[in-house]
Design a protein around this motif. Structure first.
Motif, PDB file in Angstrom:
ATOM      1  N   HIS A 119      -0.710  -5.467  -4.069  1.00  0.00           N
ATOM      2  CA  HIS A 119      -0.735  -4.607  -2.708  1.00  0.00           C
ATOM      3  C   HIS A 119      -1.066  -2.690  -2.805  1.00  0.00           C
ATOM      4  N   PRO A 139      -5.661  -3.736   0.163  1.00  0.00           N
ATOM      5  CA  PRO A 139      -4.812  -4.157   1.350  1.00  0.00           C
ATOM      6  C   PRO A 139      -4.456  -6.408   1.053  1.00  0.00           C
ATOM      7  N   SER A 163      -2.443  -8.925   2.657  1.00  0.00           N
ATOM      8  CA  SER A 163      -2.320  -9.108   4.014  1.00  0.00           C
ATOM      9  C   SER A 163      -4.004  -9.661   4.667  1.00  0.00           C
ATOM     10  N   GLY A 202       9.907  -4.611   3.422  1.00  0.00           N
ATOM     11  CA  GLY A 202       8.429  -4.606   4.504  1.00  0.00           C
ATOM     12  C   GLY A 202       8.417  -3.502   5.733  1.00  0.00           C
ATOM     13  N   SER A 203       7.035  -3.415   5.540  1.00  0.00           N
ATOM     14  CA  SER A 203       7.002  -1.827   6.757  1.00  0.00           C
ATOM     15  C   SER A 203       7.489  -2.533   8.286  1.00  0.00           C
ATOM     16  N   LYS A 204       6.934  -3.819   8.182  1.00  0.00           N
ATOM     17  CA  LYS A 204       6.783  -4.243   9.470  1.00  0.00           C
ATOM     18  C   LYS A 204       8.091  -3.815  10.933  1.00  0.00           C
ATOM     19  N   ASP A 243      -0.820  -0.551   3.844  1.00  0.00           N
ATOM     20  CA  ASP A 243      -0.631  -2.054   4.318  1.00  0.00           C
ATOM     21  C   ASP A 243      -2.021  -2.096   4.839  1.00  0.00           C
ATOM     22  N   PRO A 258       1.745  -7.194   7.584  1.00  0.00           N
ATOM     23  CA  PRO A 258       1.917  -6.511   6.382  1.00  0.00           C
ATOM     24  C   PRO A 258       2.338  -7.715   5.373  1.00  0.00           C
ATOM     25  N   ARG A 305       8.979  -6.644  -0.218  1.00  0.00           N
ATOM     26  CA  ARG A 305       8.253  -6.536  -1.549  1.00  0.00           C
ATOM     27  C   ARG A 305       9.647  -6.442  -3.009  1.00  0.00           C
TER      28      ARG A 305
END
Length: 524
Positions: A24, A28, A30, A101-103, A153, A215, A219
């Motif tokens: 990570h 990337p 994912s 996570g960012s999404k 990501d 992403p 985490r």
């Protein structure tokens, strides 16, 4: 010593992290097709443009809003509500992105921004508009943070500088065309479309991000330090309220926050800030790990970010007032004459990002950018002293100023991300953004007071004969010490840049090598 040991422990944790965590940080994490990656990055850029565009469009539309609602006494809250809301949520978005996570956070921020934009457009009173701006700011603060974080990501470390530079260029483009777009919308439609223009773009971006962005699902799940978040938010609110001015005239607004009230707010901010530090030192999972600030590269990047916020505001806030109120330019005309600073920001952000990718040079670029900005402010002060009616000379020196400011945007972001372990990258990204906004707000308040004092002194001395109006002559005299202070801030930024790493180390295989590169750049 305790913080240094804590930070070393963090990096030991990084070195021992599992393979997925290592991937990570470096590549990337994912599987996304090139098409999905392109669409997702385009959505990032679109939302960053909207978040930045919102302020510049509003500045042009504000006179029409005041006229419709007869709300001149509340107009400063239209700006302050957004600024406060967007600033206090930045560290929380960063922390929650590390946890969840960012999404999901990005989708939430886009949704809030969309709802806030619709509510602003349908507002039927100044009070409704201010409340809607709070909602819009709560989403806009997340867009500024999470789009920068989302690059982590999408792209490996050696490519992030380039794409952070492109996002910086998108920011520059928004400052370039925001006033022009606002003037066109108000003239041909209505002020409501200054907000409605966000809606279709936000809806498309929301659909693209939901479908294409892939992403990691999470985490490092752990409890969130809500007490620390509340204390930090209260501290930021007090600091930002202390900078607020009434009357919608920015630094020269009539009245404003009374001196006693301002001192009370600053005292409250100090007490709350001390309480926040105490809580963070004792928290198992602090909102802002204080150990980050013992890392030399991260601290230097944060200080440079604060300086860039101050000089950016100094570049774009005062000159429109001079051109419109002093020299009689229209809002559109003044926007064209200030465009060189936006062009400079756009060009430099792209070039800086490419240089970070190809050469990895950090310290020399940052020092050069700060020195170029300092020289530009000194030249502008000289123009106001010798030829205050020569707008062409001002526009000429605004271009290198934009180059200096724009070069720092991707650099600060990449260095701050590079200087923290993977499980803290959200906090590492959000902190310089928060500091830049706060530094800009505090700096512009102080410079505005200095400008007002200079204008008063000029009026007391008596205005000599001049080719320009009395207001323009007084403004030209008052702005000179302001730009001298801005040049000094740039020099302080150059001094802080001396502690940045000379270059970003080439990444090897595994998190341990990344951590070693950061430590070699100056870890405590």
């Amino acid at each position: 010593m305790k913080l240094s040991i804590e930070y070393i422990a963090l990096y030991k944790h990084v070195a021992a992290a599992d393979t997925a965590s290592s991937r990570h940080f470096l590549v990337p994490p994912s599987p996304m097709t090139p098409r999905q990656t392109s669409f997702t990055f385009a959505a990032f850029a679109a939302m960053l443009i909207l978040a930045a565009l919102d302020q510049t469009i509003l500045a042009t539309a504000l006179p029409a809003i005041i006229q419709e609602f007869d709300g001149a006494s509340q107009v400063s809250w239209v700006f302050s509500a957004y600024l406060i809301a967007s600033t206090i949520v930045v560290p929380l978005y960063g922390k929650l992105a590390d946890v969840h996570g960012s999404k999901p956070l990005l989708l939430w921020a886009v949704g809030l921004f969309l709802i806030g934009s619709l509510s602003c457009g349908f507002s039927s009173s100044m009070t409704e508009l201010v409340i809607a701006r709070v909602v819009q700011g709560a989403g806009g603060g997340g867009l500024l943070t999470l789009t920068m974080l989302g690059v982590v990501d999408l792209f490996p470390l050696e490519q992030r500088g380039r794409y952070q530079g492109l996002l910086g260029a998108a920011y520059g483009i928004s400052t370039m065309f925001g006033p022009l777009a606002g003037g066109y919308l108000v003239e041909h439609l209505s002020w409501h479309w200054a907000f409605f223009i966000n809606v279709p773009v936000a809806m498309v971006a929301l659909a693209v991000l939901a479908a294409s962005f892939r992403p990691p699902e999470s985490r490092h799940p752990h409890p969130v330090d809500w007490l620390g978040a509340a204390l930090l938010s209260a501290t930021l609110v007090c600091l930002l309220l202390a900078t607020r001015r009434e009357g919608g005239e920015g630094a020269l607004g009539g009245g404003g926050v009374a001196l006693g009230e301002m001192l009370g707010l600053l005292a409250a901010a100090s007490v709350l800030g001390v309480a926040f530090v105490i809580v963070e030192r004792r928290a198992a999972h602090p909102l802002l790990p204080l150990a980050m600030f013992t890392q030399r590269a991260f601290m230097a990047a944060t200080l440079v970010s604060a300086a860039s916020g101050i000089v950016l505001f100094a570049a774009v806030v005062f000159l429109p007032m001079y051109l419109q109120n002093g020299l009689g330019y229209s809002p559109t005309g003044s926007s064209w004459r200030l465009m060189p600073v936006s062009v400079g920001i756009t060009v430099a952000a792209i070039l800086s990002g490419r240089m970070l990718r190809t050469r990895g040079r950090v310290r020399a670029v940052a020092i050069g950018a700060c020195l170029l900005s300092a020289a530009s402010f000194a030249a502008l002060a000289l123009v106001f002293h010798l030829a205050p009616d020569q707008v062409g000379w001002m526009s000429l020196f605004l271009f290198p100023l934009g180059l200096g400011i724009g070069a720092l945007f991707p650099l600060v972001t990449v260095v701050s991300q590079f200087s923290v372990p993977p499980h803290m990258i959200g906090v590492g990204t959000s902190t310089p953004i928060m500091v830049r906004t706060l530094g800009g707000a505090l700096g512009i308040a102080a410079m505005g007071s200095l400008l007002a004092h200079g204008i008063q002194e000029f009026a007391m001395r008596g205005a000599p004969e001049s080719l320009i109006s009395p207001f323009a002559a007084a403004f030209a005299a008052g702005i000179q010490p302001v730009y001298e202070v801005a040049a000094l801030v740039c020099l302080l930024g150059a001094a802080a840049a001396l502690f940045l790493p000379e270059r970003l180390a080439k990444t090897g295989s595994g998190t341990a090598s990344a951590a070693q590169g950061v430590q070699g750049a100056g870890a405590s």
